[in-house]
Structures are given as C-alpha cells and as structure tokens.
Design a protein around this motif. Structure first.
Motif, PDB file in Angstrom:
ATOM      1  N   VAL A  77       0.798  -1.373  -0.044  1.00 31.60           N
ATOM      2  CA  VAL A  77      -0.003  -0.107   0.044  1.00 31.60           C
ATOM      3  C   VAL A  77       0.717   1.291   0.003  1.00 31.60           C
ATOM      4  O   VAL A  77       2.255   1.212   0.533  1.00 31.60           O
ATOM      5  N   PRO A  78       0.395   2.305  -0.510  1.00 36.65           N
ATOM      6  CA  PRO A  78       0.921   3.626  -0.581  1.00 36.65           C
ATOM      7  C   PRO A  78       1.205   4.074   0.982  1.00 36.65           C
ATOM      8  O   PRO A  78       0.496   3.698   1.985  1.00 36.65           O
ATOM      9  N   PRO A  79       2.082   5.115   1.222  1.00 39.70           N
ATOM     10  CA  PRO A  79       2.514   5.605   2.541  1.00 39.70           C
ATOM     11  C   PRO A  79       1.099   6.415   2.964  1.00 39.70           C
ATOM     12  O   PRO A  79       0.132   6.625   2.225  1.00 39.70           O
ATOM     13  N   PRO A  80       0.917   6.069   4.352  1.00 38.60           N
ATOM     14  CA  PRO A  80      -0.458   6.462   4.871  1.00 38.60           C
ATOM     15  C   PRO A  80      -0.484   8.215   4.887  1.00 38.60           C
ATOM     16  O   PRO A  80       0.811   8.789   4.855  1.00 38.60           O
ATOM     17  N   PRO A  81      -1.548   8.920   5.152  1.00 35.81           N
ATOM     18  CA  PRO A  81      -1.546  10.283   5.664  1.00 35.81           C
ATOM     19  C   PRO A  81      -0.653  10.680   6.607  1.00 35.81           C
ATOM     20  O   PRO A  81      -0.555   9.707   7.513  1.00 35.81           O
ATOM     21  N   GLY A 133     -12.866 -14.853  -0.890  1.00 34.76           N
ATOM     22  CA  GLY A 133     -13.983 -14.188  -1.229  1.00 34.76           C
ATOM     23  C   GLY A 133     -13.554 -12.797  -1.595  1.00 34.76           C
ATOM     24  O   GLY A 133     -14.461 -11.922  -1.584  1.00 34.76           O
ATOM     25  N   SER A 134     -12.399 -12.467  -1.979  1.00 38.88           N
ATOM     26  CA  SER A 134     -11.912 -11.018  -2.234  1.00 38.88           C
ATOM     27  C   SER A 134     -12.594 -10.727  -3.380  1.00 38.88           C
ATOM     28  O   SER A 134     -13.178  -9.572  -3.347  1.00 38.88           O
ATOM     29  N   ASP A 135     -12.982 -11.478  -4.341  1.00 40.00           N
ATOM     30  CA  ASP A 135     -13.606 -10.851  -5.543  1.00 40.00           C
ATOM     31  C   ASP A 135     -15.218 -10.753  -5.211  1.00 40.00           C
ATOM     32  O   ASP A 135     -15.835  -9.361  -5.633  1.00 40.00           O
ATOM     33  N   SER A 136     -15.841 -11.255  -4.385  1.00 44.46           N
ATOM     34  CA  SER A 136     -17.268 -11.220  -3.854  1.00 44.46           C
ATOM     35  C   SER A 136     -17.581  -9.927  -3.097  1.00 44.46           C
ATOM     36  O   SER A 136     -18.160  -9.334  -3.158  1.00 44.46           O
ATOM     37  N   LEU A 137     -16.368  -9.967  -2.319  1.00 44.03           N
ATOM     38  CA  LEU A 137     -16.333  -8.523  -1.263  1.00 44.03           C
ATOM     39  C   LEU A 137     -16.224  -7.522  -2.207  1.00 44.03           C
ATOM     40  O   LEU A 137     -16.979  -6.289  -1.669  1.00 44.03           O
ATOM     41  N   GLN A 138     -15.321  -7.526  -2.916  1.00 44.08           N
ATOM     42  CA  GLN A 138     -15.245  -6.086  -3.923  1.00 44.08           C
ATOM     43  C   GLN A 138     -16.592  -5.854  -4.641  1.00 44.08           C
ATOM     44  O   GLN A 138     -17.039  -4.717  -4.900  1.00 44.08           O
ATOM     45  N   ARG A 139     -17.306  -6.861  -5.218  1.00 43.62           N
ATOM     46  CA  ARG A 139     -18.739  -6.575  -5.968  1.00 43.62           C
ATOM     47  C   ARG A 139     -19.631  -6.046  -4.801  1.00 43.62           C
ATOM     48  O   ARG A 139     -20.353  -5.173  -4.961  1.00 43.62           O
ATOM     49  N   TRP A 140     -19.593  -6.638  -3.557  1.00 44.24           N
ATOM     50  CA  TRP A 140     -20.516  -6.006  -2.494  1.00 44.24           C
ATOM     51  C   TRP A 140     -20.252  -4.747  -2.026  1.00 44.24           C
ATOM     52  O   TRP A 140     -21.139  -4.033  -1.805  1.00 44.24           O
ATOM     53  N   LEU A 141     -19.189  -4.397  -1.909  1.00 46.36           N
ATOM     54  CA  LEU A 141     -18.754  -2.935  -1.934  1.00 46.36           C
ATOM     55  C   LEU A 141     -18.977  -2.070  -2.691  1.00 46.36           C
ATOM     56  O   LEU A 141     -19.667  -1.003  -2.419  1.00 46.36           O
ATOM     57  N   GLY A 142     -18.943  -2.518  -3.881  1.00 44.04           N
ATOM     58  CA  GLY A 142     -19.369  -1.580  -5.044  1.00 44.04           C
ATOM     59  C   GLY A 142     -21.112  -1.447  -4.879  1.00 44.04           C
ATOM     60  O   GLY A 142     -21.604  -0.622  -5.259  1.00 44.04           O
ATOM     61  N   GLU A 143     -21.488  -2.608  -4.721  1.00 42.46           N
ATOM     62  CA  GLU A 143     -23.270  -2.538  -4.673  1.00 42.46           C
ATOM     63  C   GLU A 143     -23.697  -1.594  -3.395  1.00 42.46           C
ATOM     64  O   GLU A 143     -24.924  -1.144  -3.462  1.00 42.46           O
ATOM     65  N   GLN A 144     -22.859  -1.376  -2.382  1.00 43.52           N
ATOM     66  CA  GLN A 144     -23.016  -0.565  -1.291  1.00 43.52           C
ATOM     67  C   GLN A 144     -22.858   0.997  -1.552  1.00 43.52           C
ATOM     68  O   GLN A 144     -23.027   1.686  -0.652  1.00 43.52           O
ATOM     69  N   GLY A 145     -22.271   1.137  -2.709  1.00 40.63           N
ATOM     70  CA  GLY A 145     -21.981   2.543  -3.044  1.00 40.63           C
ATOM     71  C   GLY A 145     -20.708   3.015  -2.995  1.00 40.63           C
ATOM     72  O   GLY A 145     -20.206   4.054  -3.193  1.00 40.63           O
ATOM     73  N   TRP A 146     -19.692   2.123  -2.585  1.00 35.59           N
ATOM     74  CA  TRP A 146     -18.169   2.755  -2.321  1.00 35.59           C
ATOM     75  C   TRP A 146     -17.444   2.374  -3.686  1.00 35.59           C
ATOM     76  O   TRP A 146     -18.045   1.491  -4.507  1.00 35.59           O
ATOM     77  N   GLN A 147     -16.532   3.085  -3.988  1.00 36.07           N
ATOM     78  CA  GLN A 147     -15.572   2.759  -5.138  1.00 36.07           C
ATOM     79  C   GLN A 147     -14.534   1.771  -4.613  1.00 36.07           C
ATOM     80  O   GLN A 147     -13.836   1.861  -3.657  1.00 36.07           O
ATOM     81  N   ALA A 148     -14.598   0.623  -5.089  1.00 29.21           N
ATOM     82  CA  ALA A 148     -13.802  -0.366  -4.662  1.00 29.21           C
ATOM     83  C   ALA A 148     -12.861  -1.229  -5.845  1.00 29.21           C
ATOM     84  O   ALA A 148     -13.527  -1.493  -6.866  1.00 29.21           O
ATOM     85  N   SER A 149     -11.677  -0.951  -5.874  1.00 30.65           N
ATOM     86  CA  SER A 149     -10.735  -1.512  -6.766  1.00 30.65           C
ATOM     87  C   SER A 149      -9.708  -2.135  -6.248  1.00 30.65           C
ATOM     88  O   SER A 149      -9.341  -2.136  -5.062  1.00 30.65           O
ATOM     89  N   ARG A 150      -9.046  -2.907  -7.234  1.00 31.19           N
ATOM     90  CA  ARG A 150      -8.001  -3.890  -6.679  1.00 31.19           C
ATOM     91  C   ARG A 150      -6.832  -3.275  -6.893  1.00 31.19           C
ATOM     92  O   ARG A 150      -6.221  -2.681  -7.924  1.00 31.19           O
ATOM     93  N   GLU A 151      -6.116  -2.981  -5.807  1.00 25.44           N
ATOM     94  CA  GLU A 151      -4.910  -2.048  -5.774  1.00 25.44           C
ATOM     95  C   GLU A 151      -3.655  -2.827  -5.860  1.00 25.44           C
ATOM     96  O   GLU A 151      -2.601  -2.422  -6.608  1.00 25.44           O
ATOM     97  N   ALA A 152      -3.708  -4.094  -5.560  1.00 27.03           N
ATOM     98  CA  ALA A 152      -2.426  -5.182  -5.661  1.00 27.03           C
ATOM     99  C   ALA A 152      -2.896  -6.529  -5.603  1.00 27.03           C
ATOM    100  O   ALA A 152      -4.092  -6.742  -4.849  1.00 27.03           O
ATOM    101  N   SER A 153      -2.051  -7.382  -6.183  1.00 28.20           N
ATOM    102  CA  SER A 153      -2.553  -9.054  -5.798  1.00 28.20           C
ATOM    103  C   SER A 153      -1.014  -9.533  -5.998  1.00 28.20           C
ATOM    104  O   SER A 153      -0.288  -9.425  -6.653  1.00 28.20           O
ATOM    105  N   ARG A 154      -1.130 -10.336  -4.947  1.00 24.27           N
ATOM    106  CA  ARG A 154       0.244 -11.178  -4.816  1.00 24.27           C
ATOM    107  C   ARG A 154      -0.088 -12.313  -3.896  1.00 24.27           C
ATOM    108  O   ARG A 154      -0.737 -12.692  -2.914  1.00 24.27           O
ATOM    109  N   LEU A 159      -7.771  -4.759  -1.671  1.00 22.46           N
ATOM    110  CA  LEU A 159      -8.902  -3.744  -2.234  1.00 22.46           C
ATOM    111  C   LEU A 159      -8.551  -2.340  -1.599  1.00 22.46           C
ATOM    112  O   LEU A 159      -8.420  -2.048  -0.583  1.00 22.46           O
ATOM    113  N   LYS A 160      -8.776  -1.593  -2.575  1.00 19.36           N
ATOM    114  CA  LYS A 160      -8.751  -0.262  -2.211  1.00 19.36           C
ATOM    115  C   LYS A 160     -10.285   0.543  -2.136  1.00 19.36           C
ATOM    116  O   LYS A 160     -11.069   0.245  -3.126  1.00 19.36           O
ATOM    117  N   VAL A 161     -10.526   1.164  -0.978  1.00 17.64           N
ATOM    118  CA  VAL A 161     -11.894   1.406  -1.013  1.00 17.64           C
ATOM    119  C   VAL A 161     -12.199   3.101  -0.523  1.00 17.64           C
ATOM    120  O   VAL A 161     -11.553   3.567   0.426  1.00 17.64           O
TER     121      VAL A 161
END
Length: 200
Positions: free
Chosen positions: A56-60, A169-190, A196-198
């Motif tokens: 992840v990027p550096p925090p605030p 369940g990372s992919d289903s969680l990403q879909r659920w977050l989107g359905e709840q109105g969040w912007q959810a994208s895959r930041e990295a995969s390893r 998931l970036k939300v």
C-alpha cells in the motif's frame, strides 16, 4: 481459530497464555513483537498482513488512522512508524490482542498508538485511512456489518485498504462493496491475496 477451539475474535480467549514473539521485518522497519496464544497468527506475521504492509502507499502524515482488527499490532505499529504525527487507533474485540498491541507500541516508543476495544472509539473520530486484514472467518453477515460500521467513518477524502485471500472471497467482497455505493478497486495482487482499495 487459535487452537483448542478458541476464536481469535473472541473478546476474552479461553486459551491458556503461551507468550512468544515474532519479528516484523519490512524494508523501512524491523520490530520484535510480543505475541500470545488466543490471538491472530501468534507464531508469525501473517502473509496477508505482510502483503498489505508491503503493497500500500504511505499513509497520511497527520490525522486519525485506523487498524481494524489489530491483533498484536503489526499494522498499527507500521502505520505509526510511517506517520509519526498521526494518531493511530488500533481496535479489536480481543482484549488479549489489545494488551499486546499496547505493550508492543510502548516497547517501540510509538506513543501515538491508541489500543482500544471496538466499542471505545469516540463517535466523533473520523479516519483518513483504514488498513485492515479483516477477520473474514467471522462470517459474511458479521463481516459486512463490521465494514459498514467503520467505512462510514472515513473522511470524505479517506481511503481504506483491505487484504483478502482470493479463495476466501476477495472478488465477491469487492462486488458487494460496489453494490453498497463504495468505489472498490484492486490495488495489488500477490500470493493469492488481493488488496482492495475502498473510497467514497
């Protein structure tokens, strides 16, 4: 699970104490962390946690930051080390985890870590960043309720990073977050983990 049928997401684990320690080694940080039975991943820093901290990027650099499900503190202490002027809230339901995080923060001289039960964070606090290796095994409904509770406390420009195994369940969680109105994208995969970036 932690052994003997004790859940690491129990408030007061019944598992007998078996103190130990692990090393958290990152490019910018090396900490010896006190651990114990009855908490999440007491014998080594969990791979998902490591993927999160290395991806992840550096925090605030100021404001309030949240480690949701802190365990014995590897995420909270990394946040505090990388953002020394920020206040880091390390929250968990597990009282043994909270005690360990507090001791580990004191030992590392990271004095802006606040190790508190999930029900003890003041209502007015809003978070510029949330980093979490969430307790997927609490079940889908409980997970969704937990994420809803804390994501709604992001500041308007806040961002959450969640690490989830693909087969848990990372992919289903990403879909659920989107359905709840969040912007959810895959930041990295390893290593079969997804970050998931939300955002709002």
């Amino acid at each position: 699970m932690t052994g003997n049928g004790a859940h690491y997401f129990s408030e007061r684990p019944e598992t007998a104490s078996r103190p130990g320690s692990v090393d958290l080694v990152l490019p910018d940080l090396h900490l010896r962390l006190e651990t114990d039975s009855g908490v999440f991943s007491p014998e080594r820093v969990d791979l998902g946690t490591r993927v999160l901290l290395e991806s992840v990027p550096p925090p605030p650099q100021e404001g309030d930051l949240l480690d949701l499900g802190c365990g014995y503190g590897p995420v909270a202490l990394t946040l505090a080390s990388r953002a020394p002027d920020a206040t880091v809230w390390a929250v968990d339901v597990n009282r043994r985890s909270l005690e360990l995080t507090e001791r580990n923060a004191q030992a590392a001289r990271l004095y802006k870590v606040r190790s508190v039960h999930v029900d003890e964070v003041p209502d007015e606090v809003r978070f510029r960043a949330i980093w979490s290796n969430p307790a997927i095994r609490i079940g889908k409904q409980a997970l969704h309720e937990m994420l809803t509770r804390w994501l709604t406390r992001l500041t308007p420009d806040g961002v959450a990073y969640l690490v989830v195994q693909k087969h848990l369940g990372s992919d289903s969680l990403q879909r659920w977050l989107g359905e709840q109105g969040w912007q959810a994208s895959r930041e990295a995969s390893r290593a079969a983990y997804r970050i998931l970036k939300v955002t709002r």
